[in-house]
Write an enzyme that holds these catalytic residues in place. Sequence first.
Site, PDB file in Angstrom:
ATOM      1  CG  ASP A  10      -5.487 -10.654 -46.696  1.00  0.00           C
ATOM      2  OD1 ASP A  10      -5.491 -10.385 -47.907  1.00  0.00           O
ATOM      3  OD2 ASP A  10      -4.747 -10.093 -45.873  1.00  0.00           O
ATOM      4  CD  GLU A  35      -3.951  -6.047 -46.625  1.00  0.00           C
ATOM      5  OE1 GLU A  35      -3.520  -5.130 -45.914  1.00  0.00           O
ATOM      6  OE2 GLU A  35      -3.276  -6.592 -47.525  1.00  0.00           O
TER       7      GLU A  35
END
Length: 634
Positions: free
Chosen positions: A492, A536
């Site tokens: 992440d 993301e």
Amino acid sequence: MSLATQRAGWSYLPLRAAAFVALTCATILGVSGWREWAARDAVLRGAEMEMANVTRSLTQHAEDSLDLLDSGVVGTVSRIEMDGTGPETITKLGNVLEARKKAVPRIHNFAIIDEHGNWLTAPGTTASTLSDDAFFRYHQLSPKREPFVGRPVKSLLEGEWVVTLSRRFNKPDGSFGGVVLATISSRYLARFYEQFEIGRNSSAALVHGDGLIIARNPSNEKFVGHSVADTPLFRDASLQRPSGVYHFKSPLDGAERLSFYKRSSRYPLVMLATLDKEELLAPWRAAAISRMLYVVALVMLIAIIGAVLVRQLQRGQRMAAALVEKEAHFRLLAEGSSDMVTRIGLDERLRYVSPSSIRVVGWRANQLIGTPALAGINPEDLPEVQGIVDAMKRGEREEARLIYRNSHRKNGEVWLESTMRVTRKDNGRVDGVVAISRDITEHKKLETRLETLAIEDSLTGLANRRRFDERLKEEWARAYRDRSSLALLMIDVDHFKAYNDEYGHPAGDACLRLVAKIIAAETQRAGDLAARYGGEEFAMLLPNTDAAGCALVGERIRTAIHEAGLAHSSNLASGCVTVSVGGATCRPALERTAGVASLVEAADRALYAAKDAGRNRLMMSGELMSLMPKASGQ
């Protein structure tokens, strides 16, 4: 003979003629090549026999030389042990040894050394000690009385390379009294080897058992003392025989050489006689090239005559076939059709081609008539097409629809869709196939694009969530069957929302593409999968990978993204774009109650643990037990 039988014979005649010509040419070339290779082997065998004789002679010379030295050393040791090492005895022995040295050219020097390594007699030698020399330490520590042949060293008297032979002498009480030393000059041995004419670029070398060159001709001064201990002669177990032949590339001058070696049975010596392979085979090569040129010229003449014969046979066949098969029903489809219409004979050659061929395959009809009908088909698709055509020729199928790749004169390769149907004579026998073909390249491109879009993330080019879920189930099942491990990394981007707010969405997209590129670079095996999990967040599936391997890949990804140095002022800890990584591994076969969701949850928990610990770090879930609900507290 019936007309059908005659036609069958005509169809195979050019093929048989071409096969006969090709077989004749191949036989001539094969026999000539075999004879030349046999001649080459004969040259090498003769050289090996010659080198064997040379090495035996030179080995005998080296052993005789050391025996000569040893006889003087043995006499000196006996005199010292009887008369002691008093000045008068040493003076007499020195005179005797000096006279012996002058009488025998191969003897370089004699010397007597006391128990402390000091010279008792050696002409021209000032006070110096040999207590650290290998031969002296050997005799000092060993009670053995046999001769010791040392490594080549530089003489303290003249500064030239010598090989030493020494024996220990004892005091009356049996303790170590000193050493009697004799030497042979490397230069003398090299000059002796000059008597043997073994080739302009060849050499003879005497090597100590530990790999140091004692003497060599030519270029003795350049190579003496050089170590060849790392060559196959000393490392290869198959070359540790008393003698033999081997081919090698010389580490001294880089030349390809043929060498015969012989190891002395009495002293730590190896004799090498080598020939330059290029020089040895030069006469054979010149003669072989000359002979093969004549052979090639003959083969080319036969091939040209055969090609003319086959061409004439083929032309005659085409003319005969055109006359026999020129019938009214031959033009079954309109000349103006947008699809390409072809008629294929039983010999699989094109008998008729419609004008639309210029649009479909880029060739005019008159250029294709008489050529093999399946010549342009992609090799991967050819077996299927060939099988169907064969079945239709045998009457086993009446019609077929095929999709395959075919070469285009200008566009490289196109996709064609062909509908084929058998044509028969009045008596019901199959006489060919009619094919109607159309270009469906754009349609195939659209299908391929749609398939790609279904499994690929459009922004990053990685696999999308759908593809990831499919592969995770497949790899879980495979790991269960193989009883292997399965690893997952969840990645992440830290503070990505703040990055988007500060730099804008185009910069955010560029950031995600950079991260995806770095992650994709770590998919080094065919089974590895990198995917965009959402937003993301990325995922990386690593089949057959344990926790250590998973952590190693995850850390490489984290480090590479950090070192990319993409500015991110809102990420206060580092000032650049970083990622948090969570990893988990499991063995599905060992925990049957766990499922694919357990692995994802374990990696996700590790990811959030990495974020809670300060981001820009890798956290690994525990082993398999971490996947179970009872391990959720980790």
